[in-house]
Design an enzyme around this catalytic site. Sequence first.
Site, PDB file in Angstrom:
ATOM      1  N   ARG A 154      -9.321   2.685  -2.567  1.00  0.00           N
ATOM      2  CA  ARG A 154      -8.407   3.831  -2.483  1.00  0.00           C
ATOM      3  C   ARG A 154      -7.591   3.969  -3.770  1.00  0.00           C
ATOM      4  O   ARG A 154      -7.343   5.080  -4.245  1.00  0.00           O
ATOM      5  CB  ARG A 154      -7.496   3.683  -1.263  1.00  0.00           C
ATOM      6  CG  ARG A 154      -6.675   4.925  -0.991  1.00  0.00           C
ATOM      7  CD  ARG A 154      -5.966   4.867   0.351  1.00  0.00           C
ATOM      8  NE  ARG A 154      -4.995   3.780   0.409  1.00  0.00           N
ATOM      9  CZ  ARG A 154      -4.318   3.440   1.516  1.00  0.00           C
ATOM     10  NH1 ARG A 154      -4.524   4.100   2.647  1.00  0.00           N
ATOM     11  NH2 ARG A 154      -3.456   2.462   1.495  1.00  0.00           N
TER      12      ARG A 154
ATOM     13  N   HIS B 205       9.490  -6.649   7.168  1.00  0.00           N
ATOM     14  CA  HIS B 205       9.788  -6.354   8.575  1.00  0.00           C
ATOM     15  C   HIS B 205      10.217  -4.896   8.605  1.00  0.00           C
ATOM     16  O   HIS B 205      11.366  -4.580   8.327  1.00  0.00           O
ATOM     17  CB  HIS B 205      10.928  -7.229   9.106  1.00  0.00           C
ATOM     18  CG  HIS B 205      10.646  -8.690   8.947  1.00  0.00           C
ATOM     19  ND1 HIS B 205       9.784  -9.369   9.775  1.00  0.00           N
ATOM     20  CD2 HIS B 205      11.060  -9.588   8.034  1.00  0.00           C
ATOM     21  CE1 HIS B 205       9.696 -10.623   9.370  1.00  0.00           C
ATOM     22  NE2 HIS B 205      10.460 -10.792   8.310  1.00  0.00           N
TER      23      HIS B 205
ATOM     24  N   LYS C 277      -2.775   8.500  -2.913  1.00  0.00           N
ATOM     25  CA  LYS C 277      -1.575   7.703  -2.596  1.00  0.00           C
ATOM     26  C   LYS C 277      -0.738   7.611  -3.869  1.00  0.00           C
ATOM     27  O   LYS C 277      -0.822   6.656  -4.636  1.00  0.00           O
ATOM     28  CB  LYS C 277      -1.972   6.323  -2.063  1.00  0.00           C
ATOM     29  CG  LYS C 277      -0.810   5.614  -1.369  1.00  0.00           C
ATOM     30  CD  LYS C 277      -1.289   4.462  -0.512  1.00  0.00           C
ATOM     31  CE  LYS C 277      -0.167   3.583  -0.026  1.00  0.00           C
ATOM     32  NZ  LYS C 277       0.786   4.229   0.867  1.00  0.00           N
TER      33      LYS C 277
ATOM     34  N   GLU D  58       0.309  13.557   9.690  1.00  0.00           N
ATOM     35  CA  GLU D  58       0.558  12.115   9.698  1.00  0.00           C
ATOM     36  C   GLU D  58       2.056  11.916   9.833  1.00  0.00           C
ATOM     37  O   GLU D  58       2.791  12.863  10.126  1.00  0.00           O
ATOM     38  CB  GLU D  58       0.009  11.456   8.426  1.00  0.00           C
ATOM     39  CG  GLU D  58       0.651  11.987   7.152  1.00  0.00           C
ATOM     40  CD  GLU D  58       0.204  11.278   5.879  1.00  0.00           C
ATOM     41  OE1 GLU D  58      -0.419  10.203   5.961  1.00  0.00           O
ATOM     42  OE2 GLU D  58       0.506  11.802   4.798  1.00  0.00           O
TER      43      GLU D  58
HETATM   44  N1  PMP Z   1       0.362   7.734   5.645  1.00  0.00           N
HETATM   45  C1  PMP Z   1       1.279   7.528   4.689  1.00  0.00           C
HETATM   46  C2  PMP Z   1       2.047   8.688   4.156  1.00  0.00           C
HETATM   47  C3  PMP Z   1       1.497   6.224   4.201  1.00  0.00           C
HETATM   48  O1  PMP Z   1       2.408   6.016   3.238  1.00  0.00           O
HETATM   49  C4  PMP Z   1       0.756   5.149   4.719  1.00  0.00           C
HETATM   50  C5  PMP Z   1       0.938   3.762   4.171  1.00  0.00           C
HETATM   51  N2  PMP Z   1       2.181   3.207   4.463  1.00  0.00           N
HETATM   52  C6  PMP Z   1      -0.159   5.406   5.755  1.00  0.00           C
HETATM   53  C7  PMP Z   1      -0.353   6.717   6.164  1.00  0.00           C
HETATM   54  C8  PMP Z   1      -0.968   4.305   6.379  1.00  0.00           C
HETATM   55  O2  PMP Z   1      -1.943   3.828   5.487  1.00  0.00           O
HETATM   56  P1  PMP Z   1      -2.372   2.292   5.472  1.00  0.00           P
HETATM   57  O3  PMP Z   1      -2.842   1.966   6.844  1.00  0.00           O
HETATM   58  O4  PMP Z   1      -3.461   2.228   4.464  1.00  0.00           O
HETATM   59  O5  PMP Z   1      -1.174   1.512   5.091  1.00  0.00           O
END
Ligand code: PMP
Length: 306
Positions: free
Chosen positions: A67, A135, A166, A199
């Site tokens: 990624r 945590h 990302k 999301e």
């Molecule tokens: N969506 C967003 C906006 C994120 O920042 C993250 C990661 N914290 C996720 C989804 C989840 O991705 P991953 O399972 O790869 O951490």
Amino acid sequence: MMADPLRGSTGLEGTEHVEIYLDGQWVPPEAARVSVFDHGLLYGDGIFEGIRIYGRRIFRLDAHLDRLWASARALALTIPLDREAMAAVVREAVRRNRQEDGYIRLVVTRGAGSLGIDPASCPTATVFCVVTDIHVYPRELYANGIRAITSATRQVSHEAFDPRVKSLNYLKNVLAKIDARQAGADEAILLNTAGYVAECSADNIFVVRTGRLLTPSPQDGGLEGITRGAILELAAEAAIPAAEARLTRYDLFTADECFVCGTGAELMPVTTIDGRTIGDGRPGPLTRRLTTAFHALARHEGEPVW
Ligand code: PMP
């Protein structure tokens, strides 16, 4: 014991021996500084990964590096290490810090350049890797579930910027989190500009409806989460029907169960959304089953690195 990096100031105060990788050097936290001319800081021009360590094992490092490299390609950003060297940095960071369980933050910025936006002024990307405890939520929330809201802040459209990258541009996520806090909730769900669920501020989202697991497609505007991917695999192995689906707020409010998932939060049950109780208001049976399966996977997959 380190403070929580996602809540504390640097999260690294008072630690005895912490080594951070920064552009080829291993340095203590007070020396881990980047330039005010770094375009990661000036323009959010950079990318990152958050990765978990479970019992000295790095969870799905390959998927994270895939990624990271995809994000770099999308931004025409040259990562100054090859993939094997980057993997070696991450493993070495865990080893040097003697981290049993914890979190790795791997960041690649465009690097230092002139004040102008043009990345051509940045000869080399900046790379750093920090290992620390984590945590995200207090333990009792995993037993009771969190309160979520749908945020007025919309997911950015892929027509403007593909949210599968990302990147260091997390302002919409920060604004959504502020919306959640101001509403007295723990997490914010972002809808896309068409009103479909995309999301959460730092997680992907699943609902359960009549025994079926449903999650938005990345086409609806979300990160292709590594945790999400692992959950879909676990569901397939356990013959739990699962599919990508276009979800509205109605689908959230009427779900039997809901949970969010990500590297930091792991699987977190959601028991209210916009003040509506989800299911019977308790973490649901499929959520609990998948949580157990996820922890078993994370504890046993791969080899310890030290
Ligand atoms: N969506 C967003 C906006 C994120 O920042 C993250 C990661 N914290 C996720 C989804 C989840 O991705 P991953 O399972 O790869 O951490």
